[in-house]
Motif scaffolding. Structure first.
Motif, PDB file in Angstrom:
ATOM      1  N   ASN A   1      13.566   2.339  47.432  1.00  0.00           N
ATOM      2  CA  ASN A   1      13.516   1.891  46.042  1.00  0.00           C
ATOM      3  C   ASN A   1      13.116   0.422  46.017  1.00  0.00           C
ATOM      4  O   ASN A   1      13.973  -0.457  46.136  1.00  0.00           O
ATOM      5  CB  ASN A   1      14.885   2.105  45.385  1.00  0.00           C
ATOM      6  CG  ASN A   1      14.933   1.621  43.949  1.00  0.00           C
ATOM      7  OD1 ASN A   1      13.960   1.108  43.406  1.00  0.00           O
ATOM      8  ND2 ASN A   1      16.090   1.779  43.336  1.00  0.00           N
ATOM      9  N   GLU A   2      11.817   0.170  45.855  1.00  0.00           N
ATOM     10  CA  GLU A   2      11.339  -1.217  45.878  1.00  0.00           C
ATOM     11  C   GLU A   2      11.918  -2.051  44.735  1.00  0.00           C
ATOM     12  O   GLU A   2      11.947  -3.271  44.812  1.00  0.00           O
ATOM     13  CB  GLU A   2       9.805  -1.266  45.878  1.00  0.00           C
ATOM     14  CG  GLU A   2       9.239  -0.766  47.197  1.00  0.00           C
ATOM     15  CD  GLU A   2       7.808  -1.197  47.458  1.00  0.00           C
ATOM     16  OE1 GLU A   2       7.409  -2.276  46.983  1.00  0.00           O
ATOM     17  OE2 GLU A   2       7.102  -0.443  48.140  1.00  0.00           O
ATOM     18  N   GLY A   3      12.409  -1.401  43.690  1.00  0.00           N
ATOM     19  CA  GLY A   3      13.037  -2.109  42.576  1.00  0.00           C
ATOM     20  C   GLY A   3      14.261  -2.907  43.008  1.00  0.00           C
ATOM     21  O   GLY A   3      14.621  -3.897  42.364  1.00  0.00           O
ATOM     22  N   GLN A   4      14.897  -2.488  44.117  1.00  0.00           N
ATOM     23  CA  GLN A   4      16.076  -3.219  44.600  1.00  0.00           C
ATOM     24  C   GLN A   4      15.720  -4.621  45.094  1.00  0.00           C
ATOM     25  O   GLN A   4      16.592  -5.484  45.178  1.00  0.00           O
ATOM     26  CB  GLN A   4      16.759  -2.451  45.732  1.00  0.00           C
ATOM     27  CG  GLN A   4      17.440  -1.194  45.261  1.00  0.00           C
ATOM     28  CD  GLN A   4      18.077  -0.440  46.419  1.00  0.00           C
ATOM     29  OE1 GLN A   4      17.499  -0.310  47.486  1.00  0.00           O
ATOM     30  NE2 GLN A   4      19.272   0.056  46.184  1.00  0.00           N
ATOM     31  N   LEU A   5      14.471  -4.864  45.416  1.00  0.00           N
ATOM     32  CA  LEU A   5      14.052  -6.186  45.891  1.00  0.00           C
ATOM     33  C   LEU A   5      14.247  -7.252  44.809  1.00  0.00           C
ATOM     34  O   LEU A   5      14.470  -8.419  45.114  1.00  0.00           O
ATOM     35  CB  LEU A   5      12.589  -6.161  46.329  1.00  0.00           C
ATOM     36  CG  LEU A   5      12.264  -5.236  47.505  1.00  0.00           C
ATOM     37  CD1 LEU A   5      10.758  -5.156  47.704  1.00  0.00           C
ATOM     38  CD2 LEU A   5      12.963  -5.701  48.778  1.00  0.00           C
ATOM     39  N   GLU A   6      14.193  -6.824  43.550  1.00  0.00           N
ATOM     40  CA  GLU A   6      14.327  -7.771  42.443  1.00  0.00           C
ATOM     41  C   GLU A   6      15.678  -8.465  42.421  1.00  0.00           C
ATOM     42  O   GLU A   6      15.800  -9.562  41.899  1.00  0.00           O
ATOM     43  CB  GLU A   6      14.068  -7.067  41.113  1.00  0.00           C
ATOM     44  CG  GLU A   6      12.636  -6.597  40.975  1.00  0.00           C
ATOM     45  CD  GLU A   6      12.408  -5.749  39.735  1.00  0.00           C
ATOM     46  OE1 GLU A   6      13.228  -5.803  38.798  1.00  0.00           O
ATOM     47  OE2 GLU A   6      11.399  -5.020  39.721  1.00  0.00           O
ATOM     48  N   GLY A   7      16.706  -7.855  43.007  1.00  0.00           N
ATOM     49  CA  GLY A   7      18.031  -8.450  43.014  1.00  0.00           C
ATOM     50  C   GLY A   7      18.274  -9.405  44.178  1.00  0.00           C
ATOM     51  O   GLY A   7      19.362  -9.964  44.302  1.00  0.00           O
TER      52      GLY A   7
ATOM     53  N   ASP B   1      14.901 -15.503  46.738  1.00  0.00           N
ATOM     54  CA  ASP B   1      13.742 -16.050  47.430  1.00  0.00           C
ATOM     55  C   ASP B   1      14.247 -17.187  48.336  1.00  0.00           C
ATOM     56  O   ASP B   1      15.447 -17.475  48.368  1.00  0.00           O
ATOM     57  CB  ASP B   1      12.666 -16.526  46.448  1.00  0.00           C
ATOM     58  CG  ASP B   1      13.136 -17.640  45.522  1.00  0.00           C
ATOM     59  OD1 ASP B   1      14.225 -18.228  45.736  1.00  0.00           O
ATOM     60  OD2 ASP B   1      12.404 -17.936  44.572  1.00  0.00           O
TER      61      ASP B   1
ATOM     62  N   LYS C   1       5.993 -10.459  51.887  1.00  0.00           N
ATOM     63  CA  LYS C   1       6.849 -11.313  51.079  1.00  0.00           C
ATOM     64  C   LYS C   1       8.246 -11.279  51.683  1.00  0.00           C
ATOM     65  O   LYS C   1       8.715 -10.227  52.107  1.00  0.00           O
ATOM     66  CB  LYS C   1       6.876 -10.826  49.633  1.00  0.00           C
ATOM     67  CG  LYS C   1       7.667 -11.739  48.727  1.00  0.00           C
ATOM     68  CD  LYS C   1       7.399 -11.480  47.267  1.00  0.00           C
ATOM     69  CE  LYS C   1       8.203 -12.489  46.450  1.00  0.00           C
ATOM     70  NZ  LYS C   1       8.133 -12.230  45.030  1.00  0.00           N
TER      71      LYS C   1
ATOM     72  N   TYR D   1      12.389 -11.959  51.491  1.00  0.00           N
ATOM     73  CA  TYR D   1      13.543 -11.997  50.600  1.00  0.00           C
ATOM     74  C   TYR D   1      14.779 -12.319  51.435  1.00  0.00           C
ATOM     75  O   TYR D   1      14.788 -12.125  52.649  1.00  0.00           O
ATOM     76  CB  TYR D   1      13.756 -10.639  49.930  1.00  0.00           C
ATOM     77  CG  TYR D   1      12.596 -10.160  49.098  1.00  0.00           C
ATOM     78  CD1 TYR D   1      12.545 -10.400  47.735  1.00  0.00           C
ATOM     79  CD2 TYR D   1      11.550  -9.449  49.686  1.00  0.00           C
ATOM     80  CE1 TYR D   1      11.476  -9.947  46.968  1.00  0.00           C
ATOM     81  CE2 TYR D   1      10.484  -8.998  48.932  1.00  0.00           C
ATOM     82  CZ  TYR D   1      10.455  -9.249  47.570  1.00  0.00           C
ATOM     83  OH  TYR D   1       9.398  -8.804  46.829  1.00  0.00           O
TER      84      TYR D   1
ATOM     85  N   THR E   1      19.378 -12.234  51.364  1.00  0.00           N
ATOM     86  CA  THR E   1      20.602 -11.767  50.705  1.00  0.00           C
ATOM     87  C   THR E   1      21.665 -12.861  50.804  1.00  0.00           C
ATOM     88  O   THR E   1      21.579 -13.757  51.642  1.00  0.00           O
ATOM     89  CB  THR E   1      21.170 -10.499  51.367  1.00  0.00           C
ATOM     90  OG1 THR E   1      21.713 -10.849  52.650  1.00  0.00           O
ATOM     91  CG2 THR E   1      20.097  -9.426  51.545  1.00  0.00           C
TER      92      THR E   1
END
Length: 122
Positions: A104-110, A113, A3, A5, A7
């Protein structure tokens, strides 16, 4: 399946199996112009989100490329040492800059796409 992402600082990262391959976007390489040097990161280096990971130099200026998430460098694109123009010709392919193990894969949410990034650069 990987996937991708983006910035707001014009980095992309393709994530697969907890490893992110990171580079700069086509838009960023167009703004920089012809790259003449890439200072690659040291394998094993731990980065926090926002840390400078790589310095790219073009005929116009030197620019920092930032870590989009926390992690540890697992690979650097050695091909860029002899041919930094790969970033210009294939920014989202063979011109990748480094790979990192995500902390920390949770950082991908910020992150954005592709549609969000295209809207950002307008």
């Amino acid at each position: 399946m990987a996937k991708t992402y983006f910035t707001e600082d014009h980095e992309w990262l393709r994530v697969e199996g907890g490893i992110a391959t990171v580079g700069i976007t086509d838009y960023a390489q167009e703004q920089l112009g012809d790259l003449v040097f890439v200072e690659l990161p040291e394998i094993g280096k731990k980065l926090s989100k926002g840390d400078t990971a790589v310095v790219v130099e073009s005929v116009k200026a030197a620019s920092d490329v930032y870590a989009p998430v926390d992690g540890e460098i697992t690979d650097a694109n050695a091909s860029l040492s002899s041919d930094p123009s790969l970033v210009n010709s294939a920014a989202t392919g063979d011109g990748w800059l480094w790979k990192m193990r995500l902390a920390n894969e949770g950082q991908l949410e910020g992150l954005l796409d592709e549609a969000g990034y295209k809207a950002h650069i307008g």
